[in-house]
Design a protein around this motif. Structure first.
Motif, PDB file in Angstrom:
ATOM      1  N   ASP A   1      -5.292   1.908  -3.606  1.00  0.00           N
ATOM      2  CA  ASP A   1      -4.103   2.330  -2.864  1.00  0.00           C
ATOM      3  C   ASP A   1      -3.028   1.239  -2.847  1.00  0.00           C
ATOM      4  O   ASP A   1      -2.047   1.347  -2.143  1.00  0.00           O
ATOM      5  CB  ASP A   1      -4.531   2.697  -1.429  1.00  0.00           C
ATOM      6  CG  ASP A   1      -3.541   3.607  -0.738  1.00  0.00           C
ATOM      7  OD1 ASP A   1      -2.868   4.397  -1.414  1.00  0.00           O
ATOM      8  OD2 ASP A   1      -3.432   3.510   0.500  1.00  0.00           O
TER       9      ASP A   1
ATOM     10  N   CYS B   1      10.136   7.232   4.774  1.00  0.00           N
ATOM     11  CA  CYS B   1      10.362   8.145   5.907  1.00  0.00           C
ATOM     12  C   CYS B   1      11.397   7.585   6.869  1.00  0.00           C
ATOM     13  O   CYS B   1      12.276   8.314   7.352  1.00  0.00           O
ATOM     14  CB  CYS B   1       9.059   8.415   6.643  1.00  0.00           C
ATOM     15  SG  CYS B   1       7.933   9.489   5.755  1.00  0.00           S
TER      16      CYS B   1
ATOM     17  N   TYR C   1       4.195  10.865   0.912  1.00  0.00           N
ATOM     18  CA  TYR C   1       2.991  10.256   0.339  1.00  0.00           C
ATOM     19  C   TYR C   1       2.544  11.018  -0.913  1.00  0.00           C
ATOM     20  O   TYR C   1       2.278  10.418  -1.959  1.00  0.00           O
ATOM     21  CB  TYR C   1       1.870  10.241   1.382  1.00  0.00           C
ATOM     22  CG  TYR C   1       0.639   9.496   0.950  1.00  0.00           C
ATOM     23  CD1 TYR C   1       0.482   8.150   1.252  1.00  0.00           C
ATOM     24  CD2 TYR C   1      -0.374  10.131   0.236  1.00  0.00           C
ATOM     25  CE1 TYR C   1      -0.653   7.449   0.859  1.00  0.00           C
ATOM     26  CE2 TYR C   1      -1.511   9.442  -0.160  1.00  0.00           C
ATOM     27  CZ  TYR C   1      -1.638   8.102   0.156  1.00  0.00           C
ATOM     28  OH  TYR C   1      -2.768   7.411  -0.238  1.00  0.00           O
TER      29      TYR C   1
ATOM     30  N   ALA D   1       5.344   4.853   1.883  1.00  0.00           N
ATOM     31  CA  ALA D   1       5.686   6.169   2.424  1.00  0.00           C
ATOM     32  C   ALA D   1       6.362   6.037   3.786  1.00  0.00           C
ATOM     33  O   ALA D   1       7.365   6.708   4.062  1.00  0.00           O
ATOM     34  CB  ALA D   1       4.444   7.041   2.521  1.00  0.00           C
ATOM     35  N   GLU D   2       5.825   5.176   4.625  1.00  0.00           N
ATOM     36  CA  GLU D   2       6.408   4.975   5.962  1.00  0.00           C
ATOM     37  C   GLU D   2       7.835   4.437   5.856  1.00  0.00           C
ATOM     38  O   GLU D   2       8.736   4.896   6.569  1.00  0.00           O
ATOM     39  CB  GLU D   2       5.540   4.018   6.778  1.00  0.00           C
ATOM     40  CG  GLU D   2       5.989   3.853   8.207  1.00  0.00           C
ATOM     41  CD  GLU D   2       5.902   5.130   9.027  1.00  0.00           C
ATOM     42  OE1 GLU D   2       6.686   5.273   9.978  1.00  0.00           O
ATOM     43  OE2 GLU D   2       5.054   6.000   8.728  1.00  0.00           O
TER      44      GLU D   2
ATOM     45  N   TYR E   1       0.839  -1.186   0.000  1.00  0.00           N
ATOM     46  CA  TYR E   1       0.000   0.000   0.000  1.00  0.00           C
ATOM     47  C   TYR E   1       0.882   1.247   0.000  1.00  0.00           C
ATOM     48  O   TYR E   1       1.991   1.233   0.551  1.00  0.00           O
ATOM     49  CB  TYR E   1      -0.934   0.002   1.214  1.00  0.00           C
ATOM     50  CG  TYR E   1      -2.017  -1.043   1.101  1.00  0.00           C
ATOM     51  CD1 TYR E   1      -3.140  -0.805   0.316  1.00  0.00           C
ATOM     52  CD2 TYR E   1      -1.892  -2.264   1.742  1.00  0.00           C
ATOM     53  CE1 TYR E   1      -4.124  -1.775   0.177  1.00  0.00           C
ATOM     54  CE2 TYR E   1      -2.865  -3.237   1.613  1.00  0.00           C
ATOM     55  CZ  TYR E   1      -3.975  -2.988   0.823  1.00  0.00           C
ATOM     56  OH  TYR E   1      -4.945  -3.948   0.680  1.00  0.00           O
ATOM     57  N   VAL E   2       0.385   2.302  -0.611  1.00  0.00           N
ATOM     58  CA  VAL E   2       1.144   3.541  -0.713  1.00  0.00           C
ATOM     59  C   VAL E   2       1.578   4.024   0.672  1.00  0.00           C
ATOM     60  O   VAL E   2       2.720   4.450   0.862  1.00  0.00           O
ATOM     61  CB  VAL E   2       0.344   4.634  -1.458  1.00  0.00           C
ATOM     62  CG1 VAL E   2       1.139   5.935  -1.512  1.00  0.00           C
ATOM     63  CG2 VAL E   2      -0.024   4.182  -2.863  1.00  0.00           C
ATOM     64  N   GLY E   3       0.714   3.939   1.649  1.00  0.00           N
ATOM     65  CA  GLY E   3       1.057   4.359   3.004  1.00  0.00           C
ATOM     66  C   GLY E   3       2.219   3.577   3.594  1.00  0.00           C
ATOM     67  O   GLY E   3       3.061   4.136   4.296  1.00  0.00           O
TER      68      GLY E   3
ATOM     69  N   ILE F   1       2.338   9.744  -4.879  1.00  0.00           N
ATOM     70  CA  ILE F   1       1.098   9.789  -5.661  1.00  0.00           C
ATOM     71  C   ILE F   1       1.225  10.678  -6.895  1.00  0.00           C
ATOM     72  O   ILE F   1       0.741  10.327  -7.972  1.00  0.00           O
ATOM     73  CB  ILE F   1      -0.077  10.262  -4.766  1.00  0.00           C
ATOM     74  CG1 ILE F   1      -0.392   9.229  -3.687  1.00  0.00           C
ATOM     75  CG2 ILE F   1      -1.326  10.567  -5.603  1.00  0.00           C
ATOM     76  CD1 ILE F   1      -0.915   7.909  -4.200  1.00  0.00           C
TER      77      ILE F   1
ATOM     78  N   ARG G   1       5.896  12.621   6.407  1.00  0.00           N
ATOM     79  CA  ARG G   1       5.179  11.462   5.859  1.00  0.00           C
ATOM     80  C   ARG G   1       4.168  11.914   4.813  1.00  0.00           C
ATOM     81  O   ARG G   1       4.048  11.308   3.752  1.00  0.00           O
ATOM     82  CB  ARG G   1       4.484  10.683   6.965  1.00  0.00           C
ATOM     83  CG  ARG G   1       3.907   9.368   6.501  1.00  0.00           C
ATOM     84  CD  ARG G   1       3.253   8.616   7.669  1.00  0.00           C
ATOM     85  NE  ARG G   1       2.798   7.318   7.266  1.00  0.00           N
ATOM     86  CZ  ARG G   1       1.734   7.088   6.485  1.00  0.00           C
ATOM     87  NH1 ARG G   1       1.036   8.087   6.010  1.00  0.00           N
ATOM     88  NH2 ARG G   1       1.384   5.865   6.165  1.00  0.00           N
ATOM     89  N   LYS G   2       3.459  12.997   5.096  1.00  0.00           N
ATOM     90  CA  LYS G   2       2.485  13.532   4.139  1.00  0.00           C
ATOM     91  C   LYS G   2       3.185  13.986   2.857  1.00  0.00           C
ATOM     92  O   LYS G   2       2.714  13.726   1.749  1.00  0.00           O
ATOM     93  CB  LYS G   2       1.719  14.695   4.759  1.00  0.00           C
ATOM     94  CG  LYS G   2       0.656  15.274   3.859  1.00  0.00           C
ATOM     95  CD  LYS G   2      -0.115  16.376   4.549  1.00  0.00           C
ATOM     96  CE  LYS G   2      -1.176  16.952   3.613  1.00  0.00           C
ATOM     97  NZ  LYS G   2      -1.925  18.031   4.272  1.00  0.00           N
TER      98      LYS G   2
END
Length: 101
Positions: free
Chosen positions: A74, A37, A52, A33-34, A28-30, A56, A48-49
């Protein structure tokens, strides 16, 4: 190999590919991203935002255009293509230096 150099020429795309390879080709994209980070040693919500959004808006679309990944909602998935095989050979030539990140 020019496509590979464009793909691997960006640290976040490289980290994204490494994470996908470690996770059976799907994530998943999240989650991606984590991971990025953590590798960038900044796990604040603001960073993180930012990561992300860059995934995207920039990195996922680039890898989709190249035919390397697909995005389903996602969930990011590696597409097993000629480019994918070339990438694996390239990474293997560097042995584990990329994969240890």
């Amino acid at each position: 190999m020019s496509n590979l150099s464009q793909i691997l020429g960006n640290e976040r795309r490289t980290l994204m590919i490494i994470f996908l390879l470690r996770n059976g080709g799907k994530a998943y994209v999240g989650e991606i991203a984590e991971y990025i980070c953590i590798q960038e040693k900044d796990t604040t919500s603001k960073h993180r935002k930012s990561v992300y959004i860059s995934l995207i808006q920039t990195h996922i679309p680039k890898l989709r255009r190249e035919g390397f990944i697909e995005l389903e909602r996602d969930l990011v998935m590696i597409v097993h293509s000629k480019l994918f095989e070339d990438l694996l050979k390239f990474l293997e030539s560097f042995n584990s230096s990329f994969m240890k990140r």
